[in-house]
Design a protein around this motif. Sequence first.
Motif, short mmCIF file in Angstrom:
data_model
loop_
_atom_site.label_atom_id
_atom_site.label_comp_id
_atom_site.label_asym_id
_atom_site.label_seq_id
_atom_site.Cartn_x
_atom_site.Cartn_y
_atom_site.Cartn_z
N ARG A 121 26.42 24.62 -44.05
CA ARG A 121 25.49 25.36 -43.21
C ARG A 121 24.19 24.57 -43.09
O ARG A 121 23.87 23.72 -43.92
CB ARG A 121 25.19 26.74 -43.79
N GLY A 122 23.43 24.91 -42.06
CA GLY A 122 22.07 24.41 -41.95
C GLY A 122 21.95 22.91 -41.99
O GLY A 122 22.66 22.17 -41.30
N ILE A 123 21.06 22.43 -42.84
CA ILE A 123 20.74 21.02 -42.91
C ILE A 123 21.92 20.19 -43.38
O ILE A 123 22.09 19.03 -42.96
CB ILE A 123 19.50 20.80 -43.82
N TYR A 124 22.78 20.77 -44.23
CA TYR A 124 23.94 20.03 -44.72
C TYR A 124 24.94 19.76 -43.59
O TYR A 124 25.52 18.67 -43.52
CB TYR A 124 24.60 20.81 -45.87
N LEU A 125 25.14 20.74 -42.74
CA LEU A 125 26.02 20.54 -41.58
C LEU A 125 25.42 19.52 -40.62
O LEU A 125 26.13 18.68 -40.07
CB LEU A 125 26.24 21.87 -40.86
N ALA A 126 24.09 19.57 -40.43
CA ALA A 126 23.44 18.61 -39.55
C ALA A 126 23.60 17.19 -40.08
O ALA A 126 23.88 16.25 -39.32
CB ALA A 126 21.95 18.96 -39.41
N ILE A 127 23.46 17.00 -41.39
CA ILE A 127 23.62 15.68 -41.98
C ILE A 127 25.06 15.20 -41.84
O ILE A 127 25.32 14.02 -41.57
CB ILE A 127 23.18 15.70 -43.46
N ALA A 128 26.02 16.12 -42.02
CA ALA A 128 27.43 15.73 -41.89
C ALA A 128 27.75 15.28 -40.47
O ALA A 128 28.45 14.26 -40.28
CB ALA A 128 28.32 16.91 -42.29
N THR A 129 27.26 15.98 -39.47
CA THR A 129 27.51 15.57 -38.09
C THR A 129 26.78 14.28 -37.74
O THR A 129 27.27 13.47 -36.96
CB THR A 129 27.09 16.69 -37.12
N LEU A 130 25.59 14.09 -38.34
CA LEU A 130 24.87 12.84 -38.11
C LEU A 130 25.64 11.67 -38.71
O LEU A 130 25.72 10.59 -38.10
CB LEU A 130 23.48 12.93 -38.74
N ALA A 131 26.23 11.87 -39.88
CA ALA A 131 27.05 10.82 -40.48
C ALA A 131 28.27 10.52 -39.62
O ALA A 131 28.66 9.35 -39.45
CB ALA A 131 27.47 11.24 -41.89
#
Length: 358
Positions: A121-131
């Motif tokens: 969720r949140g920032i963790y999901l954003a980082i995963a999609t950025l990776a």
Amino acid sequence: MRFIFKTRYDQDIGLFPHRGTVFWYSLLSVALVAAPFLIAPYYLGELSFLFIWSLAGLSLMVLAGYAGLISIGHAAFLGIGAYVHVYLIHRGVPLLPSMLSAGAAAAAAGVVIGVPAIRMRGIYLAIATLAFSAIAQEVFVRWEALTGGSRGVAVPKAQFFGWSLEGEVGFYYLCLSVLVVCILAILNLLRAPTGRAWIAIRDSEIAAQSMGVNLAGYKTLAFAVSAFLAGLAGALFAHKVGYLTPDIFTPVLSIQLLMLVMVGGVGSIHGAIFGAIFLVLLPTVIALLRDYLPAGIAQQPALEPGIYGVILVLVVLLEPLGLNGLWRKIKFFFWQFPMYKSETFKRQKTYMRTERLQ
């Protein structure tokens, strides 16, 4: 002021709330169909770009605006759709099957990233999609058989049943048709149980799960639908730019798409259109402003990203509902005039997810 009296249950899921909406959309449709006969080819090309960005914004709006899932990797889905489409076109596949295949390839990639990401969720999901976006860009560089590597690949002119779309007019109608079909499809999907499940997940995952919503299944479906639309936008984008290189589909493009959704208005189809208008017009406005700014400021290479950042911060602080929210306030003002009260849109206190459980 307009009062809408609902006498049938079907009115709650109607595409148009009243006849006035039908009239204005009909007028807009006539204007868009007649645009090639009224404006210069340059502005017609800008409108085509606007339709492509609107489709890309619509894809992210499905994921972030309706399912509540943040993504900073949508440039990867655009790239997958663009490269797969160009690869198939070079091998003689017709335009429409190639575009649908490009969307399907992007949707498959969306499922691949969506399955492991649904637990985040949140920032963790954003980082995963950025990776994922960074990995996809590296694949674009290395997979020379598909993408041409760093040297890029030329995009052939689009042909529709033997009719060449080399000119601006034919491509304009293609982009407009794809955008309208996708908007109608998403509007109908949002009226269905699938769309209602996405909105329930966005508002409260715990409440949605307690009502029997399959969180994993609907989140994965949101990723797939969003990626499919992004793949279609990538296929059209490939024809528009004419030449694809991996440095086009960088994380910066993903951030621009996220800004498109935020500035346009999260959770609204209109927001995707308004955000696309903003994203298309702002570079032109900045180019014009450079002539009037001091030389020390006008020659700064980071002027455009800096203005993007300032506008995004101002929107978040002053108008969280974006341009669509501002437009709704303007309409409401004229409906209520002269009895309009500014307290009508006074912002209420909002609570975080953790505060809802206390």
